[in-house]
Design an enzyme around this catalytic site. Structure first.
Site, short mmCIF file in Angstrom:
data_model
loop_
_atom_site.label_atom_id
_atom_site.label_comp_id
_atom_site.label_asym_id
_atom_site.label_seq_id
_atom_site.Cartn_x
_atom_site.Cartn_y
_atom_site.Cartn_z
N MET A 39 0.86 -1.19 0.00
CA MET A 39 0.00 0.00 0.00
C MET A 39 0.89 1.24 0.00
SD MET A 39 -2.97 1.09 2.71
CE MET A 39 -1.86 1.38 4.09
N GLY A 45 -7.06 11.47 -1.44
CA GLY A 45 -8.43 11.35 -0.99
C GLY A 45 -9.30 12.27 -1.80
N TYR A 74 -18.99 8.77 -0.07
CA TYR A 74 -18.58 10.04 -0.68
C TYR A 74 -19.38 10.33 -1.94
CZ TYR A 74 -14.38 9.29 2.20
OH TYR A 74 -13.49 9.03 3.21
#
Length: 151
Positions: A39, A45, A74
């Site tokens: 990762m 974001g 979102y």
């Protein structure tokens, strides 16, 4: 598979195709979170106001960023998908983290349906990291969501 402190997030690290070094993120810029799954330390974001997701994501990826962080709540999956398409990057050149919400009376089937919907909205066949956005109010619901994420 890991549980974060205080059951804040449940993680499912998914195997994916990756470049020769084993990850979209170059060595030194990522953390191995599961065998062969790296990762990136930094991901872009996305605000949930639909103001600039497409342009900011396309720019981020063109400039060498590889981490993308989004979530169903979102309501910007389509913009993230468009930004990825506009960047010209192949799916295996990015690391996508997304999250599904928890609902009362959660079932493994509902969790799996949410994952499938998320993938559809993102226009991808897989993500690198799928999270439960937050623990459910009832522990049983969190356990049921986790069972769905494991499928």
């Amino acid at each position: 598979l890991t549980t974060m402190p205080h059951a804040a997030l449940l993680l499912c690290a998914c195997q994916s195709a990756a470049p020769a070094w084993g990850s979209p993120a170059p060595p030194g810029f990522s953390k191995e979170i599961s065998s062969g799954v790296f990762m990136p330390y930094v991901s872009l974001g996305h605000p949930d106001d639909n103001s600039s997701e497409v342009a900011s994501l396309a720019l981020w990826l063109r400039l060498g960023g590889v981490g993308i962080d989004t979530a169903l709540v979102y309501k910007n999956q389509k913009q993230v998908a468009e930004g990825l398409a506009q960047s010209g990057k192949a799916r295996d050149e990015v690391f996508i983290t997304t999250k599904i919400p928890c609902f009362p009376a959660m079932t493994p089937a509902l969790a799996l349906d949410l994952v499938r919907f998320d993938l559809s909205e993102l226009r991808v066949s897989y993500v690198d990291l799928m999270l439960l956005h937050e623990p459910c109010k009832a522990e049983e619901d969190t356990q049921q969501a986790w069972l769905g994420l494991q499928q």
